[in-house]
Write an enzyme that holds these catalytic residues in place. Structure first.
Site, PDB file in Angstrom:
ATOM      1  N   MET A  93       0.802  -1.219   0.000  1.00 59.18           N
ATOM      2  CA  MET A  93       0.000   0.000   0.000  1.00 59.18           C
ATOM      3  C   MET A  93       0.842   1.280   0.000  1.00 59.18           C
ATOM      4  SD  MET A  93      -2.799  -1.519  -0.216  1.00 59.18           S
ATOM      5  CE  MET A  93      -4.103  -0.336   0.046  1.00 59.18           C
ATOM      6  N   HIS A 112      -4.523  -5.117  -8.799  1.00 57.75           N
ATOM      7  CA  HIS A 112      -5.507  -4.124  -8.368  1.00 57.75           C
ATOM      8  C   HIS A 112      -6.902  -4.740  -8.433  1.00 57.75           C
ATOM      9  CE1 HIS A 112      -7.146  -0.243  -7.469  1.00 57.75           C
ATOM     10  NE2 HIS A 112      -8.013  -0.392  -8.448  1.00 57.75           N
TER      11      HIS A 112
END
Ligand code: GRF
Length: 221
Positions: A93, A112
């Site tokens: 992240m 993703h």
């Protein structure tokens, strides 16, 4: 013996994608070796998963560094110390700067949980669900220095049902993440990925047929 690609996996959380890669390697379905797993979050369960499989698990907390580049230089040093060829971002992240991207040019893959370029950034599944899309899915792409913007390698499409919740949709997408990420890495390991401009072609691979899918199904026409 087949050449195995040396990968380093960057994580921040649970590591279910890491687990799927480990499982496919151990099953002999993926010609890769994970040399190191690096987390920027101390509590990431992914670190425990790595340790359980005797993979070096390294914590590099971004908060210990003054700049993004200092943090990334440390990542680069550790990845290079393990002779990593391909960097796999599996729920990592942090946005990467050009320093990192240039160092591993076209050698960084990200997953993703949406059909890019829709719903880039965080909470993609929740935002797609709230938007009311009829299909969503997931994407593996080469990373560039944008947020979820690099050349797309593979996508999987899943339907959204009327009785879904954000959670059930997320689970359906995650199951597909666990299939397409090992596949993308295997394409790389086989030397099949060719990047032209921002299009990724898979050499010597069959294409899907051109049957459209509809949700809801058509009743006429
Ligand atoms: C996945 O949905 C991934 O697409 C997103 O973060 C989640 C990480 O899951 N970037 P896990 O840590 O692999 O379980």
């Amino acid at each position: 013996m087949k050449k195995k690609v040396a990968i380093g996996v960057l994580v921040s959380g649970s590591g279910s994608n890491l687990q799927s890669i480990i499982d496919q390697i151990e099953a002999g379905n993926l010609d890769a070796v994970i040399y190191v797993v690096i987390s920027n979050v101390a509590s990431a369960f992914a670190l425990e998963r790595a340790q359980k499989h005797n993979i070096p698990a390294v914590l590099i907390d971004h908060r210990d560094f003054e700049t993004r580049e200092d943090f990334e230089q440390k990542l680069i040093d550790v990845l290079n110390s393990y002779s990593v060829e391909l960097v796999v971002m599996a729920g990592f992240m942090r946005v990467l700067t050009p320093l990192f991207i240039k160092t591993f040019h076209h050698r960084i893959m990200n997953i993703h949980p949406a059909l890019l370029p829709s719903f880039q950034g965080i909470h993609a599944q929740e935002r797609a669900f709230a938007y009311g899309v009829k299909f969503s899915g997931c994407t593996v792409h080469f990373a560039d220095d944008g947020v979820d913007t690099g050349p797309i390698i593979i996508q999987s499409v899943v339907p959204v049902f009327d009785d879904d919740t954000a959670d059930t949709l997320q689970q359906r997408i995650l199951r597909e993440e666990h299939r397409i990420f090992p596949q993308a890495i295997q394409f790389y390991a086989e030397g099949k990925l060719e990047i032209v401009d921002r299009k990724v072609r898979i050499r010597d691979h069959t294409s899907i047929d051109d049957t459209p899918i509809h949700n809801p199904p058509l009743t006429r026409y």
